[in-house]
Design a protein around this motif. Sequence first.
Motif, PDB file in Angstrom:
ATOM      1  N   ARG A 152       0.828  -1.217   0.000  1.00 25.35           N
ATOM      2  CA  ARG A 152       0.000   0.000   0.000  1.00 25.35           C
ATOM      3  C   ARG A 152       0.857   1.259   0.000  1.00 25.35           C
ATOM      4  O   ARG A 152       0.536   2.243  -0.682  1.00 25.35           O
ATOM      5  CB  ARG A 152      -0.916   0.006   1.222  1.00 25.35           C
ATOM      6  N   ASP A 153       1.967   1.252   0.730  1.00 26.60           N
ATOM      7  CA  ASP A 153       2.813   2.434   0.836  1.00 26.60           C
ATOM      8  C   ASP A 153       3.806   2.547  -0.313  1.00 26.60           C
ATOM      9  O   ASP A 153       4.123   3.657  -0.760  1.00 26.60           O
ATOM     10  CB  ASP A 153       3.592   2.410   2.157  1.00 26.60           C
ATOM     11  N   PHE A 158       7.572  -0.962  -6.115  1.00 30.51           N
ATOM     12  CA  PHE A 158       7.523  -2.398  -6.443  1.00 30.51           C
ATOM     13  C   PHE A 158       7.070  -2.655  -7.874  1.00 30.51           C
ATOM     14  O   PHE A 158       6.895  -3.802  -8.265  1.00 30.51           O
ATOM     15  CB  PHE A 158       6.566  -3.125  -5.490  1.00 30.51           C
ATOM     16  N   GLU A 159       6.879  -1.583  -8.660  1.00 27.88           N
ATOM     17  CA  GLU A 159       6.392  -1.762 -10.029  1.00 27.88           C
ATOM     18  C   GLU A 159       7.331  -2.672 -10.813  1.00 27.88           C
ATOM     19  O   GLU A 159       8.554  -2.594 -10.697  1.00 27.88           O
ATOM     20  CB  GLU A 159       6.277  -0.406 -10.729  1.00 27.88           C
ATOM     21  N   GLY A 160       6.726  -3.540 -11.643  1.00 26.40           N
ATOM     22  CA  GLY A 160       7.501  -4.514 -12.407  1.00 26.40           C
ATOM     23  C   GLY A 160       7.610  -5.860 -11.723  1.00 26.40           C
ATOM     24  O   GLY A 160       8.002  -6.843 -12.339  1.00 26.40           O
ATOM     25  N   ALA A 161       7.264  -5.879 -10.417  1.00 23.78           N
ATOM     26  CA  ALA A 161       7.350  -7.147  -9.680  1.00 23.78           C
ATOM     27  C   ALA A 161       6.110  -7.391  -8.833  1.00 23.78           C
ATOM     28  O   ALA A 161       6.026  -8.411  -8.149  1.00 23.78           O
ATOM     29  CB  ALA A 161       8.588  -7.152  -8.789  1.00 23.78           C
ATOM     30  N   ARG A 162       5.139  -6.491  -8.907  1.00 26.57           N
ATOM     31  CA  ARG A 162       3.978  -6.583  -8.029  1.00 26.57           C
ATOM     32  C   ARG A 162       3.021  -7.704  -8.408  1.00 26.57           C
ATOM     33  O   ARG A 162       2.271  -8.187  -7.565  1.00 26.57           O
ATOM     34  CB  ARG A 162       3.190  -5.262  -8.029  1.00 26.57           C
ATOM     35  N   ASN A 163       3.027  -8.113  -9.671  1.00 29.96           N
ATOM     36  CA  ASN A 163       2.037  -9.090 -10.126  1.00 29.96           C
ATOM     37  C   ASN A 163       2.619 -10.485 -10.336  1.00 29.96           C
ATOM     38  O   ASN A 163       1.972 -11.344 -10.935  1.00 29.96           O
ATOM     39  CB  ASN A 163       1.406  -8.607 -11.441  1.00 29.96           C
ATOM     40  N   SER A 164       3.800 -10.713  -9.827  1.00 32.15           N
ATOM     41  CA  SER A 164       4.440 -12.022 -10.009  1.00 32.15           C
ATOM     42  C   SER A 164       5.272 -12.358  -8.777  1.00 32.15           C
ATOM     43  O   SER A 164       6.191 -11.622  -8.423  1.00 32.15           O
ATOM     44  CB  SER A 164       5.327 -12.010 -11.260  1.00 32.15           C
ATOM     45  N   LYS A 165       4.950 -13.483  -8.159  1.00 30.93           N
ATOM     46  CA  LYS A 165       5.746 -13.934  -7.019  1.00 30.93           C
ATOM     47  C   LYS A 165       7.184 -14.192  -7.450  1.00 30.93           C
ATOM     48  O   LYS A 165       8.124 -13.878  -6.702  1.00 30.93           O
ATOM     49  CB  LYS A 165       5.135 -15.208  -6.431  1.00 30.93           C
ATOM     50  N   ALA A 193       7.533   9.011   0.055  1.00 29.38           N
ATOM     51  CA  ALA A 193       6.832   8.300  -1.016  1.00 29.38           C
ATOM     52  C   ALA A 193       5.527   8.985  -1.375  1.00 29.38           C
ATOM     53  O   ALA A 193       5.097   8.947  -2.534  1.00 29.38           O
ATOM     54  CB  ALA A 193       6.578   6.849  -0.603  1.00 29.38           C
ATOM     55  N   GLU A 194       4.884   9.605  -0.392  1.00 32.20           N
ATOM     56  CA  GLU A 194       3.603  10.268  -0.665  1.00 32.20           C
ATOM     57  C   GLU A 194       3.753  11.372  -1.691  1.00 32.20           C
ATOM     58  O   GLU A 194       2.861  11.611  -2.503  1.00 32.20           O
ATOM     59  CB  GLU A 194       3.024  10.833   0.634  1.00 32.20           C
ATOM     60  N   SER A 195       4.899  12.080  -1.659  1.00 34.13           N
ATOM     61  CA  SER A 195       5.095  13.168  -2.619  1.00 34.13           C
ATOM     62  C   SER A 195       5.828  12.708  -3.866  1.00 34.13           C
ATOM     63  O   SER A 195       5.433  13.020  -4.993  1.00 34.13           O
ATOM     64  CB  SER A 195       5.874  14.317  -1.962  1.00 34.13           C
ATOM     65  N   VAL A 196       6.874  11.908  -3.671  1.00 40.16           N
ATOM     66  CA  VAL A 196       7.692  11.487  -4.817  1.00 40.16           C
ATOM     67  C   VAL A 196       6.911  10.593  -5.772  1.00 40.16           C
ATOM     68  O   VAL A 196       7.032  10.681  -6.987  1.00 40.16           O
ATOM     69  CB  VAL A 196       8.965  10.769  -4.325  1.00 40.16           C
ATOM     70  N   PHE A 197       6.069   9.726  -5.193  1.00 38.93           N
ATOM     71  CA  PHE A 197       5.314   8.788  -6.027  1.00 38.93           C
ATOM     72  C   PHE A 197       3.896   9.277  -6.314  1.00 38.93           C
ATOM     73  O   PHE A 197       3.094   8.527  -6.869  1.00 38.93           O
ATOM     74  CB  PHE A 197       5.243   7.422  -5.353  1.00 38.93           C
ATOM     75  N   ALA A 198       3.578  10.504  -5.914  1.00 33.12           N
ATOM     76  CA  ALA A 198       2.235  11.027  -6.157  1.00 33.12           C
ATOM     77  C   ALA A 198       2.008  11.170  -7.657  1.00 33.12           C
ATOM     78  O   ALA A 198       2.930  11.454  -8.430  1.00 33.12           O
ATOM     79  CB  ALA A 198       2.051  12.377  -5.469  1.00 33.12           C
ATOM     80  N   GLN A 199       0.756  10.985  -8.058  1.00 39.14           N
ATOM     81  CA  GLN A 199       0.407  11.114  -9.465  1.00 39.14           C
ATOM     82  C   GLN A 199       0.427  12.595  -9.871  1.00 39.14           C
ATOM     83  O   GLN A 199       0.015  13.472  -9.129  1.00 39.14           O
ATOM     84  CB  GLN A 199      -0.993  10.545  -9.718  1.00 39.14           C
TER      85      GLN A 199
END
Length: 770
Positions: A152-153, A158-165, A193-199
């Motif tokens: 969640r945070d 984790f993009e690129g690895a979130r949908n595969s164990k 992360a709240e600011s850097v990864f904000a949309q």
Amino acid sequence: MLEEICISSVATYPETAQRLEGLKPINFVFGTNGSGKTTISRILADTAAYPTCTTIWFRGRTVETLVYNSDFVENNFTEHLKGIFTLGEVAAEKRKQIEEAKAKVADYLDQIDKLKLALGSEATSTGKLGDLGRLRAAFEERCWQIKSTHDRDFKRAFEGARNSKERFCDRVLAETAENTSALCTLEDLRARAESVFAQAVAKVTPITTFDGRRVLSLGDAAILEKPVVGKQDVDLAPLISRLGNSDWVRAGLHFVEGTGAPCPFCQKAMEAELLDRLKALFDEVYVADIKAIEGLRDSYEIEAQALLNVSDAALSSGSPYMDAVTLRPFIERLRAVLELNKRHIERKRNEPSSRVCLEPVSEAIEAVASFIEKANAAVSRHNQLVENLGAERGRLTSEIWKLVCHDNKSAIDSYLSEKTSLDKAVDGMRAGLKDKNERLATARTTLADLERSVTSVRPTVNEINGILASFGFTSFKLETAGDRDESYAIVRSDGSSARNTLSEGERSFISFLYFYHLIRGSTNSAEISGNRVVVFDDPVSSLDSDVLFIVSALIKRVLSEACSGKGAIKQVFVMTHNIYFHKEVTFDPDRKTDKRAHETFWIVRKTNEGSQLEGFAHNPIRTSYELLWEEIRRPSRPAVTIQNVMRRILEHYFTILGNMDKDSIIEKFEGRDQQVCASLFSWINDGSHNFSDELYASLDATTVDKYLVVFERIFGVTGHGAHYAMMRGPVPITAEDKEIPAEVVATATEMLEESGVLSVEPSGFPAIPA
């Protein structure tokens, strides 16, 4: 050896997989023409050509498969047949060398099998590779728990690895080995992360700051502590000072209208001299002090309001870094202190002679200013991040992975330690396999060289010609042909080619003999000793009974070798539609009721749904007559063919063996039973000799069961009930009431009249077709 054959979506086989499983060294498959036997043989000959079908081999070791079917005859019955190399007359010493070379090859194969078994497979969870697979799967689950905790945070990190164990686990291991970022706290990473990864991240406008030093300096003005009174050298001054009513006197002067006017203090006529003395009391110095107080009051109000305006603007700015809820109490406290000081200054203005001390406001100003400064510092950091967002995201992502790996160091180290140990074992086994395979290749080369030095195609010619002559095939024979005599030609006694003038039976017999010798040799002079799986698909087509006997005898030799397990032939499949041939090759005096441990029995049937395979715990094939009764006994008997089955049973038993025609049988019945019996014969004859029209195509199991009652009654009224009971076996097929039900009579008559198969004569009995 083959352990299983899976057939799906090919030829007559349906999409639902049909399986030959639990296969043994000897396997018999019986089926009528067109049922699907040849399809099985073609799959075994070239499994790769049938992507919807699979074969499973013991320990994954494929064995050369030789298939005799119509394709083999077509492909090999050419002008010149390839020569079959076999061991001829060999010196004892050379044969011993060959046997030792074979033993060495077999030993290396066994060692390789043991290493492969110990190495195992991740797919089947066996051996060391299976241990590695289970270890990896458990670690992937552990990593997935880590991902779920922080997803969640840090989902952008984790993009690129979130949908595969698998990918997430690989990332954890890679970051553990390579990440050198600084270790930050979880709270710091979350906040950033709240600011850097904000949309759609954009710069944030800084909050306006204020300078409270002006307000603070005004609060320290000396005039506030100075008593402002009139001129002291006027003779009235001592009195006014003693009475402490200077402010009262100054205020009263505003109401003096002039000389002679009523005095605002005593209401007597104001004397000119007294008026001059009062005015002299409040000179220019006094007036200047009063103006100073008024100026202080005005300035303080302006500066205080400016502070409050800036504070209120910060409160309503909507900045993501401004906590309005926390700031509001500080602003309200500042507002209260400023308002109180403004009242103090106003009191000084009204009572210039009094001393006024303002409330301390520096703490309240500093609290609000500090709050705004901290928010602006965060805004500044955010804006710097936005200016270099790509690099900052990369740095933050690396720091997040650093924390994840650090927090789970114990689990990661444990996995790596176990994996290292297993990897060493696997590498050792693979190195051993490589060495054994190299040694095996060398041993095979040695064996091939030995075989090449002593093999010849001539022994096969002599063997085949001897068999042909012993069975009266003297009009043709085999001769070696080709530039180096390494092929065969079929010739007449005068040397002319006999290939195009052979009968179908002769062609089939010599093709079979060629295949029979091929399975014990090879068309390659150096490949005559490898293990084989042999498939015979209907090898007795177009053969006479005496030739069929020798073919059966030769195949039984092959079966004996496969059963012993000592020769090159490790497994045999025999497929046929010929009951006599099947009985010959399956005959085993040691077999009791059930099949033996080294054999399997199968029947392939063509049904409405396609070809279906059925295994049996015993030999299901005895005679054609017994097969017909097998169809009667089957609960899932097909309605389309049951008419022909009943007709053939009645003809074979009553007409051929018992010399009793259908009219004699019908006469055994009386009344309505006779009518139904007649309709049964008409029904089964019509269904056997004509295409099924809509009436018969729609027959259901209930209709068939009704006629089976009549079928059973025929044996009863003719005195052959015991034969029926014997052939029927333990599976009942009729209702408890063996009398022909009235509904059967009605149904039979109605069906036959509507279909035109029968017509009802005046006597009430159906006319029986000739």
